[in-house]
Design a protein around this motif. Structure first.
Motif, PDB file in Angstrom:
ATOM      1  N   ASN A  60       0.805  -1.230   0.000  1.00 34.93           N
ATOM      2  CA  ASN A  60       0.000   0.000   0.000  1.00 34.93           C
ATOM      3  C   ASN A  60       0.832   1.270   0.000  1.00 34.93           C
ATOM      4  O   ASN A  60       0.541   2.213   0.725  1.00 34.93           O
ATOM      5  N   LEU A  61       1.875   1.320  -0.816  1.00 32.30           N
ATOM      6  CA  LEU A  61       2.699   2.520  -0.926  1.00 32.30           C
ATOM      7  C   LEU A  61       1.885   3.592  -1.629  1.00 32.30           C
ATOM      8  O   LEU A  61       1.513   3.460  -2.787  1.00 32.30           O
ATOM      9  N   GLY A  62       1.572   4.653  -0.898  1.00 33.76           N
ATOM     10  CA  GLY A  62       0.695   5.699  -1.410  1.00 33.76           C
ATOM     11  C   GLY A  62       1.430   6.814  -2.131  1.00 33.76           C
ATOM     12  O   GLY A  62       2.657   6.937  -2.058  1.00 33.76           O
ATOM     13  N   LEU A  63       0.667   7.640  -2.808  1.00 31.92           N
ATOM     14  CA  LEU A  63       1.197   8.804  -3.504  1.00 31.92           C
ATOM     15  C   LEU A  63       1.900   9.711  -2.497  1.00 31.92           C
ATOM     16  O   LEU A  63       1.352  10.017  -1.440  1.00 31.92           O
ATOM     17  N   GLU A 100       4.522   8.880  -0.780  1.00 27.79           N
ATOM     18  CA  GLU A 100       5.256   8.071   0.186  1.00 27.79           C
ATOM     19  C   GLU A 100       6.505   7.483  -0.475  1.00 27.79           C
ATOM     20  O   GLU A 100       6.553   7.328  -1.693  1.00 27.79           O
TER      21      GLU A 100
END
Length: 65
Positions: free
Chosen positions: A44-47, A49
């Motif tokens: 779940n690597l987000g924008l 991050e």
């Protein structure tokens, strides 16, 4: 946000380093992981991050509370 330096395992004062933020979180300075295969393992690597790499001994600078 402001950063308060907690410590480093570097002898020449550059990365890695640990900081406490003025909002009560911890920030880590390390080498940016750019390897596509490693980033594919991230969950779940987000924008906005990033994954940074630090030596295990850096964990001693992070307060438990």
């Amino acid at each position: 946000m402001r950063l308060r330096f907690l410590g480093t395992s570097s002898e020449n004062g550059d990365c890695p380093a640990a900081y406490e933020t003025s909002s009560g979180t911890v920030a880590i300075q390390g080498k940016l992981v750019l390897d596509p295969q490693a980033l594919g393992d991230a969950v779940n690597l987000g924008l906005g991050e990033a994954i940074v790499e630090i030596p295990r001994e850096m964990l001693t600078f992070i307060p438990k509370e």
